[in-house]
Structures are given as structure tokens and as C-alpha cells.
Design a protein around this motif. Structure first.
Motif, PDB file in Angstrom:
ATOM      1  N   UNK A  32       5.545   7.110   1.074  1.00 14.99           N
ATOM      2  CA  UNK A  32       5.427   8.564   1.246  1.00 14.99           C
ATOM      3  C   UNK A  32       5.167   9.252  -0.089  1.00 14.99           C
ATOM      4  N   UNK A  33       5.870   8.849  -1.135  1.00 20.23           N
ATOM      5  CA  UNK A  33       5.654   9.477  -2.442  1.00 20.23           C
ATOM      6  C   UNK A  33       4.263   9.146  -2.992  1.00 20.23           C
ATOM      7  N   UNK A  34       3.776   7.934  -2.745  1.00 15.43           N
ATOM      8  CA  UNK A  34       2.429   7.574  -3.190  1.00 15.43           C
ATOM      9  C   UNK A  34       1.363   8.327  -2.394  1.00 15.43           C
ATOM     10  N   UNK A  35       1.602   8.541  -1.120  1.00 15.04           N
ATOM     11  CA  UNK A  35       0.654   9.306  -0.298  1.00 15.04           C
ATOM     12  C   UNK A  35       0.644  10.762  -0.758  1.00 15.04           C
ATOM     13  N   UNK A  36       1.840  11.322  -1.007  1.00 20.32           N
ATOM     14  CA  UNK A  36       1.922  12.717  -1.461  1.00 20.32           C
ATOM     15  C   UNK A  36       1.202  12.922  -2.787  1.00 20.32           C
ATOM     16  N   UNK A  37       1.263  11.938  -3.664  1.00 18.43           N
ATOM     17  CA  UNK A  37       0.582  12.056  -4.959  1.00 18.43           C
ATOM     18  C   UNK A  37      -0.874  11.599  -4.886  1.00 18.43           C
ATOM     19  N   UNK A  38      -1.316  11.246  -3.684  1.00 20.35           N
ATOM     20  CA  UNK A  38      -2.689  10.837  -3.416  1.00 20.35           C
ATOM     21  C   UNK A  38      -3.096   9.568  -4.170  1.00 20.35           C
ATOM     22  N   UNK A  39      -2.106   8.758  -4.521  1.00 22.44           N
ATOM     23  CA  UNK A  39      -2.380   7.452  -5.132  1.00 22.44           C
ATOM     24  C   UNK A  39      -2.688   6.436  -4.029  1.00 22.44           C
ATOM     25  N   UNK A  40      -2.197   6.716  -2.834  1.00 20.45           N
ATOM     26  CA  UNK A  40      -2.404   5.867  -1.663  1.00 20.45           C
ATOM     27  C   UNK A  40      -2.837   6.773  -0.522  1.00 20.45           C
ATOM     28  N   UNK A  41      -3.732   6.262   0.301  1.00 19.43           N
ATOM     29  CA  UNK A  41      -4.209   7.026   1.459  1.00 19.43           C
ATOM     30  C   UNK A  41      -3.738   6.366   2.742  1.00 19.43           C
ATOM     31  N   UNK A  42      -3.297   7.211   3.675  1.00 15.30           N
ATOM     32  CA  UNK A  42      -2.997   6.730   5.021  1.00 15.30           C
ATOM     33  C   UNK A  42      -4.316   6.786   5.786  1.00 15.30           C
TER      34      UNK A  42
END
Length: 182
Positions: free
Chosen positions: A72-82
Motif C-alpha cells: 500500500x505504501x509503495x502504491x501510494x508513492x507510485x513506486x508500484x502500480x496495481x
């Protein structure tokens, strides 16, 4: 190439990847991301396909709740995409592998949060300090201290205006161009 040489090359590649994953985790930790989030991003960076939460959990040997928080934190920082597509009804995630874009996403998010928090606090404090300074019942010592604070906060306000311009330009990609793009 013999089987032994191929195994040695594979072991060397895995060691190099792990060194980079550790470095990514260490540097992300410097900027407020958890070490485990950094490791997860590093692992996903080297995957050549999207991963499910279960795959990440196994790879990281973490509980599902800790894994969900890291993702969730990586998605929020846009380092990871769902991703939109799913694998057997399970969500798929992929790391942003463009370091320029990852930098842009991560830092604009962090800096924008700082700007918002500090600007709100400064904007609330400035009129209160001004009112104190104009109060005819305040002592000269308190007025002078309030004036000093007002000066510092106006300077801070100028800094956050500049920082907002920097973030806006960073969002537009003005500070760097990927030297490998055509």
C-alpha cells in the motif's frame, strides 16, 4: 558454457541483484520508507512480471498484514502500480522500473505533503503573530519575540512557495530527461 560456469554466473547475478536490492532498501529508508518496503520494491524491480501479494509474502517471508502495508505504501508513492488485470482473481502489482519516473513520483509526493503541512501551519500562525504584534497590551519583549518569529515564518513561507514551484516543475519532468529514451 559448462553447467558449472552457468551455475557460477547465475549465483553471481543473484548476488549482484541482492546487493542492489539491499542498496535500494537502504536508500529508501533514508527518505522515510520502511526498509522492508525498500526490499520489496527492489525484489519487484527485478521481476520481469507482475506479482501477487501471496508471491510477495513468500518471497519476503512476511505476514500478510505487513506485506499489505508495504505494498500500500509503495502504491501510494507510485513506486508500484496495481494492475487492472488479475491472476486467478488475485490482484497483480508491478514495480515502476524507470528510476527517473520513480524519483519523480516518490519525491513529488513527499515534498507536496511537506509543503501542505507547513504552509497550513504558517498560514495559521502569521495572522496570529500579526495580531499579537499590534496588541497594545503586549510587552516590548513579547512584541520583539513575535516580530522575530514573524520574520522567520515569512522567510519559511517564501521557501515553501519556491518549493511548490520546484515540485510543480518536477511533476512536469523539467529537471531531467532520460538519456536512454529516444
Amino acid at each position: 558454457m559448462s553447467q558449472k560456469e552457468e551455475n557460477q554466473a547465475s549465483e553471481q547475478r543473484v548476488r549482484i541483484r541482492q546487493d542492489i536490492i539491499d542498496a535500494i532498501a537502504e536508500t529508501m529508508d533514508l527518505y522515510g520508507a520502511t526498509h522492508s518496503s525498500g526490499q520489496l520494491y527492489g525484489i519487484m524491480f527485478f521481476e520481469n512480471r507482475p506479482m501477487t501479494l501471496d508471491e510477495m509474502k513468500i518471497r519476503m517471508n512476511m505476514s500478510k498484514s505487513n506485506m499489505s502495508y508495504a505494498v500500500r505504501s509503495l502504491v501510494e508513492s507510485q513506486m508500484v502500480k496495481k494492475l487492472e488485470e488479475k491472476q486467478e482473481r488475485k490482484e497483480l502489482y508491478a514495480a515502476e522500473v524507470d528510476f527517473f519516473l520513480a524519483f519523480q513520483n516518490f519525491f513529488t509526493l513527499k515534498l507536496q505533503r511537506e509543503i501542505n503541512v507547513m504552509t497550513e501551519a504558517i498560514n495559521k500562525a502569521l495572522p496570529e503573530l500579526t495580531e499579537m504584534i499590534l496588541d497594545e497590551h503586549i510587552t516590548d519583549q513579547e512584541r520583539n519575540l513575535a516580530l522575530q518569529d514573524l520574520y522567520k515564518l515569512r522567510h519559511g513561507h517564501t521557501y515553501y512557495e519556491w518549493l511548490q514551484q520546484f515540485v510543480d516543475a518536477l511533476k512536469r519532468g523539467e529537471y531531467f530527461k532520460d538519456p536512454f529514451s529516444t
